[in-house]
Design an enzyme around this catalytic site. Structure first.
Site, mmCIF file in Angstrom:
data_model
loop_
_atom_site.group_PDB
_atom_site.id
_atom_site.type_symbol
_atom_site.label_atom_id
_atom_site.label_comp_id
_atom_site.label_asym_id
_atom_site.label_seq_id
_atom_site.Cartn_x
_atom_site.Cartn_y
_atom_site.Cartn_z
ATOM 1 N N GLN A 101 0.825 -1.208 0.000
ATOM 2 C CA GLN A 101 0.000 0.000 0.000
ATOM 3 C C GLN A 101 0.854 1.250 0.000
ATOM 4 O OE1 GLN A 101 -1.268 0.417 4.600
ATOM 5 N NE2 GLN A 101 -1.662 -1.630 3.748
ATOM 6 N N HIS A 103 0.324 5.739 1.105
ATOM 7 C CA HIS A 103 -0.541 6.789 1.646
ATOM 8 C C HIS A 103 -0.211 8.122 0.976
ATOM 9 C CE1 HIS A 103 -1.508 3.824 4.625
ATOM 10 N NE2 HIS A 103 -0.289 3.840 5.126
ATOM 11 N N GLU A 120 3.823 8.029 8.930
ATOM 12 C CA GLU A 120 3.706 7.128 10.070
ATOM 13 C C GLU A 120 5.065 6.669 10.583
ATOM 14 O OE1 GLU A 120 1.102 4.155 8.548
ATOM 15 O OE2 GLU A 120 2.510 3.414 7.074
ATOM 16 N N HIS A 178 4.754 0.304 0.879
ATOM 17 C CA HIS A 178 5.185 -0.481 2.030
ATOM 18 C C HIS A 178 4.184 -1.575 2.365
ATOM 19 C CE1 HIS A 178 2.525 2.611 3.742
ATOM 20 N NE2 HIS A 178 2.218 1.706 4.664
ATOM 21 N N ARG A 198 -4.492 0.761 -1.637
ATOM 22 C CA ARG A 198 -4.032 -0.627 -1.674
ATOM 23 C C ARG A 198 -3.616 -0.983 -3.096
ATOM 24 N NH1 ARG A 198 -8.571 -2.915 0.187
ATOM 25 N NH2 ARG A 198 -8.075 -2.356 2.330
#
Length: 241
Positions: A101, A103, A120, A178, A198
């Site tokens: 996936q 972001h 993150e 990642h 995804r």
């Protein structure tokens, strides 16, 4: 009002790749054998943390922030983000590999979803033997190469795999392709966002025989195609590539 350390009810999430380690390791009150996440502190729409102790028991975090923004957030966070709590804290139990996936960054997420992006950080709390992460590309790539390998079912061949140990810390910028590998329990601190594109889900199906939605086209301009100069901080306080 006398303020005090707040505790929160965990928000438990079933995931197709989840397991039972959140109970066996962290004593979370899970009732499912596929519990993948425990959200510890969240103001994501539909998943707002509820206070579990003291005078504010039963109140939502958003309600208390609205009433006492400076006291809960601190003056600097309040000045920068208003009453919007900017972080989400969670634990992750990956019994199986998570999907590959990516972001979006703040600008793209704001334009498309009126949301923060999703930078993150991961702290590895438990790791089975030979556990690993997928983080970025082995070498600089591009959208055409990514799509070609995705269509040929060879995407894994151009992605970088990183072995992990307990105590490792990873910082993942938005745009980094990642996946968390099987056998890991991870503590994650991220921006307040639930936006995930995804790319590949290992062709698995759920209990109803359905595959999960992919977001191949949305990901095209969200991906950083450059090889990442990944730095890992170990338990000993040392950096290793």
């Amino acid at each position: 009002m006398k303020f005090y350390p707040l505790q929160f009810q965990p928000i438990l999430k079933e995931r197709i790749w989840g397991g039972t380690k959140l109970k066996s390791i962290l004593n979370k009150p899970i009732t499912s054998s596929i519990t993948g996440e425990s959200w510890e502190l969240s103001t994501v729409d539909g998943d707002v943390s509820v206070i579990a102790n003291g005078d504010f028991v039963g109140k939502s975090l958003i309600a208390v922030i609205d009433q006492y923004p400076n006291e809960i957030l601190g003056t600097r966070v309040f000045q920068n983000f208003g009453k919007q709590f900017p972080l989400l804290f969670k634990y992750i139990d990956a019994r199986e590999d998570l999907s590959i996936q990516v972001h979006p960054n703040d600008e793209l997420a704001k334009a498309r979803h009126n949301s923060f992006g999703k930078t993150e950080m991961w702290y590895v709390m438990q790791a089975d033997d030979d556990s690993n992460l997928i983080v970025g590309f082995k070498k600089d790539s591009n959208a055409a190469e990514y799509i070609e390998n995705l269509n040929n079912n060879t995407l894994l061949s151009i992605l970088d795999t990183v072995p992990v140990e307990v105590g490792d810390v990873f910082f993942l910028e938005t745009g980094t392709v990642h996946a968390i590998g099987a056998g890991l329990v991870i503590a994650e601190i991220q921006q307040t966002s639930d936006i995930t594109y995804r790319l590949y889900d290992f062709d698995r199906v759920d209990a109803q025989g359905k595959t999960r939605e992919l977001h191949v086209d949305l990901a095209l301009d969200a991906i950083n195609y450059k090889k990442m100069k990944l730095k890992i901080l170990s338990e000993a306080g040392e950096h290793r590539q």
